[in-house]
Write an enzyme that holds these catalytic residues in place. Sequence first.
Site, PDB file in Angstrom:
ATOM      1  CG  LEU A  62      -2.122  -1.120   1.079  1.00  0.00           C
ATOM      2  CD1 LEU A  62      -2.829  -1.160   2.162  1.00  0.00           C
ATOM      3  CD2 LEU A  62      -2.813  -1.225  -0.051  1.00  0.00           C
ATOM      4  N   GLY A  89      -0.346   1.604  -3.748  1.00  0.00           N
ATOM      5  CA  GLY A  89      -1.666   0.952  -4.018  1.00  0.00           C
ATOM      6  C   GLY A  89      -2.805   1.577  -3.073  1.00  0.00           C
ATOM      7  CB  SER A  93       9.063  -3.019 -18.052  1.00  0.00           C
ATOM      8  OG  SER A  93       9.052  -1.530 -18.593  1.00  0.00           O
ATOM      9  CE1 TYR A  96       9.884  -0.507 -13.349  1.00  0.00           C
ATOM     10  CE2 TYR A  96      10.361   0.301 -15.525  1.00  0.00           C
ATOM     11  CZ  TYR A  96       9.439  -0.495 -14.729  1.00  0.00           C
ATOM     12  OH  TYR A  96       8.417  -1.147 -15.034  1.00  0.00           O
ATOM     13  CE  LYS A 126       9.299  -3.994 -13.548  1.00  0.00           C
ATOM     14  NZ  LYS A 126       8.253  -4.868 -12.863  1.00  0.00           N
ATOM     15  CG  PHE A 158       5.358  -1.682 -25.493  1.00  0.00           C
ATOM     16  CD1 PHE A 158       6.411  -1.008 -26.339  1.00  0.00           C
ATOM     17  CD2 PHE A 158       5.725  -3.009 -25.272  1.00  0.00           C
ATOM     18  CE1 PHE A 158       7.241  -1.721 -26.737  1.00  0.00           C
ATOM     19  CE2 PHE A 158       6.820  -3.639 -26.099  1.00  0.00           C
ATOM     20  CZ  PHE A 158       7.555  -2.935 -26.773  1.00  0.00           C
ATOM     21  CG  LEU A 196       1.633  11.735 -22.763  1.00  0.00           C
ATOM     22  CD1 LEU A 196       2.447  13.230 -22.755  1.00  0.00           C
ATOM     23  CD2 LEU A 196       1.998  11.404 -24.164  1.00  0.00           C
ATOM     24  NE  ARG A 212      11.199  12.520 -20.725  1.00  0.00           N
ATOM     25  CZ  ARG A 212      10.102  12.046 -20.192  1.00  0.00           C
ATOM     26  NH1 ARG A 212       9.567  12.219 -19.130  1.00  0.00           N
ATOM     27  NH2 ARG A 212       9.321  11.299 -21.139  1.00  0.00           N
ATOM     28  CG  ASP A 243      12.604  10.202 -23.602  1.00  0.00           C
ATOM     29  OD1 ASP A 243      12.464   9.209 -22.674  1.00  0.00           O
ATOM     30  OD2 ASP A 243      12.185  11.135 -23.014  1.00  0.00           O
TER      31      ASP A 243
END
Length: 319
Positions: free
Chosen positions: A33, A36, A119, A143, A147, A171, A189, A281, A284
């Site tokens: 939590l 969440g 991811s 990150y 994954k 995605f 976004l 950025r 990207d």
Amino acid sequence: MSVLVTGGAGYIGSHVARLLTETGTKVIVVDDLSTGIESRVSGLTSYRIDLAEPSAVAALEALMQKHSVDSVIHLAALKRVGDSVENPEKYFNKNLGGQANLLLAMKGAGVKKLVFSSSAAAYGIPDVDLVSEEEVASPINPYGQTKLIGEWMAANAETAWGLRHVNLRYFNAAGAGWDDLADTQVLNLIPIVFEAIKNNSKPKVYGSDYNTPDGSCIRDYVHVLDLAQAHIKALDYLEQDKREFNTFNVGTGYGSSVLEVLEQIRETTGIDFEHEVIERRAGDPARLIADASRIMKVMGWKAKNSLVEIIESAWKALG
């Protein structure tokens, strides 16, 4: 038998848990939590557990045995890319430590089926128009690294003690399947633009000089309800004794630019807001679109909702 959903009170996890429940599956939710929302899993059996805590192994093993857990869908993880760059140790502790504890508990309880929330960040910056699962994974931030390592951990468990696993490389998840399960984290976004509209500010566009038709980045947006459905298909796939693949992209195979998303938001909301273009950025990619042919061929899954449905559902859910 039941399915354990870690991170089940989160944005994607709550959609997975509800969809499973609607199919008649008994669902057990584990969530710390931290992000969440408890009301999302009201009526379900749920436990507040931090997977990264040493005590989690015994607690998870006990609840798996108590509730006759047959399969695990593992979504619990930290996911802020920028935060992972600034605090990599926190991500290794939470994401990798949490998964290690989960696997230890699964091994102890004899639970041998896992759907892992991976991811597209595992790919890094692939220099292709459509990214297939055969593309070399080269994550560029902690990150994404967690994954990819999470996928390795599942593969090692398969070798060591027979774990059956599927890695779903998401995605860009967006939209809402139910109004009470809106994406409340302003990280992606569409929620970022909605937040800017609410605050009468200009949403920022990071770069307008990419090698794309309108100069802005292109991404593959998949409706969260379609994404949740992919988990149901993955559980069915794990029942098969012969499984050629472990890793699947979950996307639409179609890309939308940042400026196209903004224009669709204007059309959906009826609000003619302005945006601000600022510098790119770092890291990207110009475009990141899924080759989703494998999951269609192997599992029969295909996204049903377009960008229009995604934005309409997200806007409606925010009221």
